[in-house]
Enzyme design. Structure first.
Site, PDB file in Angstrom:
ATOM      1  N   THR A   1       0.904  -1.175   0.042  1.00 30.85           N
ATOM      2  CA  THR A   1       0.036   0.098  -0.007  1.00 30.85           C
ATOM      3  C   THR A   1       0.879   1.205   0.074  1.00 30.85           C
ATOM      4  O   THR A   1       1.978   1.352   0.350  1.00 30.85           O
ATOM      5  CB  THR A   1      -1.117   0.005   1.161  1.00 30.85           C
ATOM      6  OG1 THR A   1      -0.146  -0.064   2.456  1.00 30.85           O
ATOM      7  CG2 THR A   1      -1.938  -1.059   1.224  1.00 30.85           C
TER       8      THR A   1
ATOM      9  N   ASN B   1       1.051   4.742   1.742  1.00 32.96           N
ATOM     10  CA  ASN B   1       0.641   5.516   2.874  1.00 32.96           C
ATOM     11  C   ASN B   1       0.742   6.848   2.764  1.00 32.96           C
ATOM     12  O   ASN B   1       1.679   7.455   2.305  1.00 32.96           O
ATOM     13  CB  ASN B   1       1.572   5.011   4.278  1.00 32.96           C
ATOM     14  CG  ASN B   1       0.764   5.568   5.576  1.00 32.96           C
ATOM     15  OD1 ASN B   1      -0.144   5.895   5.325  1.00 32.96           O
ATOM     16  ND2 ASN B   1       1.740   5.820   6.371  1.00 32.96           N
TER      17      ASN B   1
ATOM     18  N   GLU C   1      -4.338   4.689   3.475  1.00 31.89           N
ATOM     19  CA  GLU C   1      -3.700   3.620   2.660  1.00 31.89           C
ATOM     20  C   GLU C   1      -4.319   2.992   1.409  1.00 31.89           C
ATOM     21  O   GLU C   1      -5.389   2.369   1.606  1.00 31.89           O
ATOM     22  CB  GLU C   1      -3.249   2.318   3.875  1.00 31.89           C
ATOM     23  CG  GLU C   1      -2.447   2.931   4.899  1.00 31.89           C
ATOM     24  CD  GLU C   1      -2.004   1.488   5.650  1.00 31.89           C
ATOM     25  OE1 GLU C   1      -0.560   1.430   5.482  1.00 31.89           O
ATOM     26  OE2 GLU C   1      -2.753   0.785   6.258  1.00 31.89           O
TER      27      GLU C   1
END
Length: 315
Positions: A211, A213, A261
């Site tokens: 992911t 962030n 995220e």
């Protein structure tokens, strides 16, 4: 589009600015929603008819936040995003007026004399609920009276959808309820959040779902915690994906901080430090705590498939 910062008292010689006959749409315009677009579009039409520049006058920070309503420190369209949208609408100039104690205490007459007339406006376009002057005691009728024929005033009626007026307040409420479909209808586009990709705990990589962030650049109105189908703008390209907004209750304990995220489909570039703009297309589910990492991974797989299906039908 030329962006012109102003502060009161206005010094016409302190910085380059446009002064002269022009049509000005005036308002806070947080969200630049369909109602705001109606006001701004009317100003652009009038400017074309009169062969004059079309300008927008907006205020920063949000007037209500300066007056102590702290929730308005979080915006639907922070100032940089607002400028992008206004440019896309075809505005020639934008005056960003610093809303501070000195401006807040101007009487309606002082605002007309020391701000509007000073800029040489030919016509003002405002919404039906526009207020100005100390404690908002001025309204469109007041503006007409105080103009004394030096400029015209055009008042735009409320933009009605589903029998209700479109407003920034209704958009804020819809975001907090996770009603992204309603938000998109009222805005006339997807709600978006921009920010820099920063280091996280990198747990996503260990479970097969890396992911990004995202740390927002500015204070946005944060939507309801949950999982969303998204489009992400990365280095000039669109990518589809899924994003969790929330506090990651499966992992985190103690003080909980909202995080953003995003997992992008078919994407493997290193974008740490890059700016990403995420558009929320559809709300998938509320955030919740899982009993195990395995249960979380299975749910993420389902979320990704649901997001792909939802995006394929919407986009």
């Amino acid at each position: 589009m030329k962006i012109i910062p102003l502060s009161y008292p206005i010094d016409l010689h302190s910085s380059p600015m446009y002064v002269g006959k022009q049509v000005v749409a005036i308002g806070d315009f947080d969200g630049v929603h369909l109602g705001h677009q109606e006001v701004i579009g009317r100003a652009i039409q009038t400017a074309k008819r009169l062969d004059l520049p079309a300008s927008v006058m907006t205020f920063h920070p949000h007037p209500r936040s300066v007056m102590g309503q702290h929730k308005y420190e979080h915006l639907l369209t922070p100032i940089h995003r607002k400028m992008e949208i206004l440019a896309s609408l075809g505005v020639n100039h934008v005056y960003i007026v610093t809303f501070d104690d000195s401006l807040m205490h101007l009487s309606p007459q002082q605002f007309v004399d020391d701000v509007l007339e000073l800029l040489g406006v030919e016509s003002i376009v405002c919404g039906f609920d526009f207020t100005f002057g100390y404690q908002g005691c001025g309204n469109p009728d007041t503006l007409c009276e105080l103009s004394h024929g030096k400029f015209s005033v055009e008042v735009v009626r409320p933009y009605i959808m589903h029998g209700e007026k479109v407003s920034s307040t209704s958009i804020r409420e819809a975001l907090q309820q996770g009603d992204i479909d309603e938000v998109s209808k009222l805005l006339g586009r997807c709600y978006s959040i921009s920010g820099k990709v920063v280091d996280g705990h990198k747990r996503g990589r260990t479970i097969g779902f890396p992911t990004a962030n995202i740390e927002p650049h500015e204070l946005y109105v944060v939507p309801k915690n949950g999982v969303y189908a998204i489009k992400a703008h990365v280095n000039g390209k669109y990518y589809k994906g899924v994003m969790n907004i929330g506090v990651k209750p499966t992992f985190e304990t103690g003080e909980l901080k909202t995080t953003f995220e995003a997992h992008l489909f078919d994407f493997s570039d290193d974008i740490y430090g890059e700016t990403v703009r995420v558009e929320l297309v559809s709300f998938l589910r509320p955030e919740r705590k899982f009993a195990s990492i395995e249960e979380l991974v299975e749910q993420i797989k389902q979320d990704a498939e649901t997001s792909k299906d939802r995006l394929s039908t919407i986009l």
